[in-house]
Design a protein around this motif. Structure first.
Motif, short mmCIF file in Angstrom:
data_model
loop_
_atom_site.label_atom_id
_atom_site.label_comp_id
_atom_site.label_asym_id
_atom_site.label_seq_id
_atom_site.Cartn_x
_atom_site.Cartn_y
_atom_site.Cartn_z
N GLY A 121 14.12 -12.04 26.47
CA GLY A 121 12.77 -12.39 26.88
C GLY A 121 12.75 -13.47 27.94
O GLY A 121 11.79 -13.57 28.72
N MET A 122 13.81 -14.27 28.00
CA MET A 122 13.88 -15.36 28.96
C MET A 122 13.79 -14.87 30.39
O MET A 122 13.20 -15.51 31.26
N TYR A 123 14.38 -13.68 30.68
CA TYR A 123 14.39 -13.19 32.05
C TYR A 123 12.98 -12.91 32.56
O TYR A 123 12.67 -13.15 33.73
N VAL A 124 12.13 -12.43 31.68
CA VAL A 124 10.74 -12.18 32.06
C VAL A 124 10.03 -13.50 32.33
O VAL A 124 9.28 -13.63 33.30
N VAL A 125 10.26 -14.49 31.47
CA VAL A 125 9.63 -15.80 31.64
C VAL A 125 10.10 -16.46 32.94
O VAL A 125 9.30 -16.99 33.72
N VAL A 126 11.42 -16.42 33.19
CA VAL A 126 11.96 -17.00 34.42
C VAL A 126 11.36 -16.32 35.64
O VAL A 126 11.02 -16.98 36.63
N LYS A 127 11.21 -15.01 35.58
CA LYS A 127 10.67 -14.26 36.71
C LYS A 127 9.26 -14.74 37.06
O LYS A 127 8.88 -14.75 38.23
N VAL A 128 8.48 -15.16 36.05
CA VAL A 128 7.13 -15.66 36.28
C VAL A 128 7.15 -17.12 36.74
O VAL A 128 6.53 -17.49 37.73
N VAL A 129 7.91 -17.96 36.04
CA VAL A 129 7.90 -19.40 36.30
C VAL A 129 8.58 -19.74 37.62
O VAL A 129 8.17 -20.67 38.33
N VAL A 130 9.63 -18.98 38.00
CA VAL A 130 10.40 -19.32 39.18
C VAL A 130 9.60 -19.14 40.47
O VAL A 130 9.98 -19.66 41.53
N ASP A 131 8.47 -18.45 40.41
CA ASP A 131 7.60 -18.35 41.58
C ASP A 131 6.92 -19.68 41.89
O ASP A 131 6.49 -19.92 43.02
N ILE A 132 6.81 -20.54 40.88
CA ILE A 132 6.17 -21.85 41.03
C ILE A 132 7.20 -22.97 41.07
O ILE A 132 7.07 -23.93 41.84
N ILE A 133 8.23 -22.86 40.25
CA ILE A 133 9.27 -23.90 40.15
C ILE A 133 10.60 -23.30 40.59
O ILE A 133 11.11 -22.39 39.92
N PRO A 134 11.19 -23.75 41.70
CA PRO A 134 12.47 -23.21 42.17
C PRO A 134 13.57 -23.33 41.11
O PRO A 134 13.48 -24.17 40.20
N PRO A 135 14.62 -22.49 41.22
CA PRO A 135 15.65 -22.42 40.17
C PRO A 135 16.28 -23.75 39.78
O PRO A 135 16.43 -24.04 38.59
N LEU A 136 16.68 -24.57 40.77
CA LEU A 136 17.37 -25.82 40.44
C LEU A 136 16.47 -26.76 39.65
O LEU A 136 16.88 -27.31 38.62
N GLU A 137 15.24 -26.91 40.11
CA GLU A 137 14.30 -27.77 39.40
C GLU A 137 13.96 -27.19 38.03
O GLU A 137 13.78 -27.93 37.05
N LEU A 138 13.89 -25.87 37.95
CA LEU A 138 13.58 -25.21 36.68
C LEU A 138 14.66 -25.46 35.65
O LEU A 138 14.37 -25.76 34.48
N VAL A 139 15.92 -25.35 36.06
CA VAL A 139 17.03 -25.60 35.13
C VAL A 139 16.98 -27.05 34.65
O VAL A 139 17.14 -27.32 33.45
N TRP A 140 16.75 -27.97 35.57
CA TRP A 140 16.71 -29.40 35.20
C TRP A 140 15.58 -29.67 34.21
O TRP A 140 15.78 -30.35 33.19
N LEU A 141 14.40 -29.14 34.47
CA LEU A 141 13.25 -29.36 33.60
C LEU A 141 13.47 -28.75 32.21
O LEU A 141 13.15 -29.37 31.19
#
Length: 302
Positions: free
Chosen positions: A20-40
């Motif tokens: 399920g994480m892949y679907v969530v990442v696909k949505v969130v990563v449009d607003i928060i870039p990958p590096l910042e998303l991993v950190w958060l």
């Protein structure tokens, strides 16, 4: 058999959460870039783990000789693997993210053989073939843009590094709490990513982040996917051999593809259900064949 069933349950739950994480990442990563998303997500996960650790009165002491292994786990699995995973998902699709990283079990079998000297039994080999066939069948009807080669390469790196990390955590002494080891490995990742992230956080669109779908996604990634998912995966690996436990990773493409269809409109067909049957047959063979190591000696997990 009790350990096998419990280990299978923990690993199934972890793999389903990550599907399920892949679907969530696909949505969130449009607003928060990958590096910042991993950190958060790691900051949120660490806070959750520290609260759990305080409530359960964990001992946070680690012997000096064991720090290099924990740091290596944090670098390989929690930093390189997760960053390349989210970059790959951003550059491809939720289906491709779940499917390519499901190659992890095959890599885990090889690393377990090389590092832990685990035997590759006939049933285990058949299980891998069946589950891999299931993934290939699912890929057959998934509408995946194969032109996104950079995303695919990034996801393969994610699979390789997660496989190596999953085998390395079996070398961590059993006396350490899963909560403690997971917290320290995440702390390592935060320390490594912070110099590259802090200057970029101020550029985030905080108004967009306040949307329920985005902050809810962050909580899912931090608390459920990272804190709970890592703990379940680690606990499951304690009870099964690394090479057998890795096969439960094949549940990711099932959950990821299904949710991609339901929530993102990504297409699936009859082959998805046929592939799912192959994967479950492979997992059932593993559950029947696995002879887990005793928990009182040898290994531990992340």
């Amino acid at each position: 058999m009790k350990n096998t069933i419990l280990g299978s349950l923990y690993l199934s739950l972890a793999a389903s959460i990550w599907g399920g994480m892949y679907v969530v990442v696909k949505v969130v990563v449009d607003i928060i870039p990958p590096l910042e998303l991993v950190w958060l997500r790691y900051v949120i996960a660490l806070l959750a783990l520290l609260i759990i650790g305080a409530l359960t009165k964990q001992s946070w002491r680690v012997a000096k000789r064991d720090w290099p292994l924990i740091i290596l786990i944090g670098f390989i699995g929690n930093t390189i693997s997760i960053v390349t995973q989210e970059v790959g998902t951003m550059l491809s699709s939720a289906q491709m993210g779940a499917i390519i990283t499901s190659t992890t079990p095959a890599f885990m079998v090889l690393f377990a053989r090389m590092i832990l000297k685990e035997k590759i039994t006939a049933k285990k080999a058949i299980s891998i073939v069946l589950a891999t066939t299931g993934v290939c069948v699912i890929v057959g009807t998934a509408q995946i843009d194969t032109s996104n080669q950079l995303g695919g390469v990034s996801l393969i790196i994610a699979a390789l590094t997660w496989s190596l990390m999953s085998v390395l955590v079996k070398r961590v002494p059993v006396q350490y709490s899963q909560i403690v080891v997971t917290s320290y490995s995440i702390l390592v990742a935060i320390a490594l990513l912070t110099p590259f992230t802090l200057g970029r956080l101020t550029k985030l669109d905080f108004q967009a982040i306040m949307q329920p779908s985005i902050w809810g996604g962050l909580l899912y990634l931090g608390v459920i996917s990272t804190a709970c998912g890592f703990l379940l995966w680690n606990r499951g690996l304690q009870k099964l051999n690394a090479s057998s436990g890795g096969l439960f990773f094949f549940l990711q493409p099932i959950v990821g593809t299904f949710l991609g269809w339901v929530l993102l409109g990504e297409q699936i067909g009859l082959s998805f259900w046929m592939g799912t049957v192959f994967i479950f047959i492979g997992l059932l063979l593993v559950i029947r064949d696995d002879k887990p190591q005793k928990e009182t000696k040898t290994v531990f997990m992340e």
